[in-house]
Enzyme design. Structure first.
Site, short mmCIF file in Angstrom:
data_model
loop_
_atom_site.label_atom_id
_atom_site.label_comp_id
_atom_site.label_asym_id
_atom_site.label_seq_id
_atom_site.Cartn_x
_atom_site.Cartn_y
_atom_site.Cartn_z
N LYS A 174 3.35 -12.87 -6.05
CA LYS A 174 2.94 -12.08 -4.87
C LYS A 174 1.94 -12.87 -4.02
O LYS A 174 2.08 -12.97 -2.80
CB LYS A 174 2.33 -10.76 -5.32
CG LYS A 174 2.01 -9.85 -4.17
CD LYS A 174 1.54 -8.50 -4.66
CE LYS A 174 0.63 -7.89 -3.62
NZ LYS A 174 -0.48 -7.16 -4.18
N ASP A 184 4.21 -4.99 -2.30
CA ASP A 184 3.01 -4.33 -2.85
C ASP A 184 3.32 -2.85 -2.97
O ASP A 184 4.47 -2.42 -2.81
CB ASP A 184 1.78 -4.62 -1.96
CG ASP A 184 1.78 -3.77 -0.70
OD1 ASP A 184 2.85 -3.20 -0.35
OD2 ASP A 184 0.72 -3.64 -0.06
#
Ligand code: SF4
Length: 222
Positions: free
Chosen positions: A134, A152
């Site tokens: 991420k 997210d």
């Protein structure tokens, strides 16, 4: 009963491949200011900010980095102080021991293997200590070379509500999104969903009647 309701809703809005471009266009018009909320002036500051943002808010990170970046400029600066000093300087972002260790390890690798620069390729970024997929995706996108799509909590919730994925696992959601989101929009797309998720498609109280995606969303309540 519930299943046929979902099926009906999906039929009403049509296939995701046909909806994705209008979804993106409408969100671009609605949230023209959508972009990363972290403040940074260089690739190194970008990388450090994103590493610090784990498990805390962007506002909190910006508060800490406002003074941090006055003291630390180059990768060498993070290694020139004892680890405890860096821990104190980033204390307010939480998980300060892990983060200080990861930042110092990352800076050492940047110096040794990347000439002190932040690499743009995802496979290089994920090699850096403490840099997960991420984080790497966020950094690559901000460097202008998005190679994936950041997933997210907002991106996950909105992708599910909009019927763009049936998955819950971020890696599988990212794969589903990569199949339909035009490559040129990979960097911006997560910001559009994040801002829409904060302003309109709120977790506990989606504002469907005010939503520009009302006729494109199988979860719309009206
Ligand atoms: S219509 Fe409702 S559920 Fe769908 S994206 Fe908009 S606010 Fe979220």
């Amino acid at each position: 009963m519930a299943r046929s309701f979902v099926g009906e809703a999906r039929k009403r809005v049509g296939p995701k491949r046909e909806r994705i471009v209008p979804i993106i266009e409408r969100l671009k018009a609605e949230h023209a200011d959508a972009r990363i909320a972290l403040r940074f002036r260089s690739d190194i500051e970008l990388l450090v900010s994103v590493m610090l943002s784990a498990q805390t808010t962007d506002v909190n990170v910006n508060r800490v980095t406002a003074t941090l970046f006055e003291k630390y400029h180059r990768p060498e600066d993070y290694l020139a102080v004892p680890q405890e000093e860096l821990e104190r300087d980033i204390y307010a972002t939480g998980f300060f021991r892990q983060k200080a260790k990861a930042i110092r390890g990352t800076m050492a690798m940047l110096i040794e293997e990347y000439d002190g620069r932040v690499p743009g390729r995802l496979e290089d970024l994920v090699r850096l200590p403490g840099v997960a997929r991420k984080t790497a995706n966020v950094v690559a996108a901000e460097l202008g070379e998005p190679q994936g799509i950041v997933v997210d909590t907002h991106v996950r919730r909105l992708s599910q509500r909009l019927g763009l994925t049936r998955h819950d696992d971020p890696v599988k959601i990212e794969r589903d999104l990569q199949r339909i989101v035009p490559r040129a929009d990979w960097g911006l797309f997560p910001h559009l969903l994040i801002w829409h998720g904060r302003r309109v498609c709120i977790a506990q109280a989606p504002q469907c009647p005010e939503c520009v995606l009302l006729d494109l969303c199988p979860s719309a309540r009206f």
